[in-house]
Enzyme design. Structure first.
Site, PDB file in Angstrom:
ATOM      1  CD  GLU A 124      -2.373   1.453   2.797  1.00  0.00           C
ATOM      2  OE1 GLU A 124      -2.564   2.418   3.487  1.00  0.00           O
ATOM      3  OE2 GLU A 124      -2.577   0.465   3.434  1.00  0.00           O
ATOM      4  CE  LYS A 142      -6.414   2.809   8.345  1.00  0.00           C
ATOM      5  NZ  LYS A 142      -5.761   3.830   7.381  1.00  0.00           N
TER       6      LYS A 142
END
Length: 168
Positions: free
Chosen positions: A44, A132
């Site tokens: 990421e 998340k």
């Protein structure tokens, strides 16, 4: 090209994402290759990294087996730019319904950020592929475990403060 279900299976199998937040993108392509060689093939790149979009494009071209995503995606415009640059998943520290919509329209996974049970459920109801929990360092493993009790259908990704000792 992998569909969202395949991307989700890959992410769940690896269970770890290397998050890159840097002052510059030099060397990130090499880093992606090195991480993939040791079995960590999910990367990421945060949108706060200067040149993040160019980095996404370069990593996708040089390392097609690496699952590449964009982090710190705060709005629909950043989401759109990231998927056009090759991001296969989008991560945000916040819940932004437009980000989820853009991700899904382009076949990418959507991982919005939440902290409270209300936010987590709202993200799931908006279509989040994974939810998340940020910052996980505030509540730690006990907080994530407590969230899972009443919300077992959600798939959580704790971020921030995760260590070797708390990763499990």
């Amino acid at each position: 090209m992998e569909d969202r279900a395949d991307l989700l299976l890959r992410m769940r199998a690896t269970r770890a994402v290397a998050v890159v937040r840097a002052n510059e993108v030099n060397g990130l392509c090499s880093l992606a290759g090195a991480l993939a060689e040791v079995g960590l093939d999910i990367l990421e790149v945060t949108m706060t990294t200067p040149g993040a979009l160019k980095c996404l494009e370069e990593v996708r071209a040089a390392h097609p087996d690496v699952l590449i995503g964009a982090g710190t995606v705060l709005d629909s415009e950043d989401a759109h730019a990231a998927v056009l640059a090759g991001a296969q998943f989008l991560v945000s520290p916040i819940l932004h319904a437009g980000m989820i919509d853009v991700a899904h329209r382009h076949g990418a996974l959507a991982i919005p950020g939440t902290f409270t049970p209300t936010e987590a459920l709202a993200a799931w109801q908006e279509g989040a592929d994974l939810v998340k929990i940020f910052p996980a360092s505030v509540g730690g493993p006990d907080y994530v475990k407590a969230l899972r009790g009443p919300l077992p259908q959600l798939r959580f990704v704790p971020t921030g403060g995760v260590t070797v000792d708390t990763a499990e």
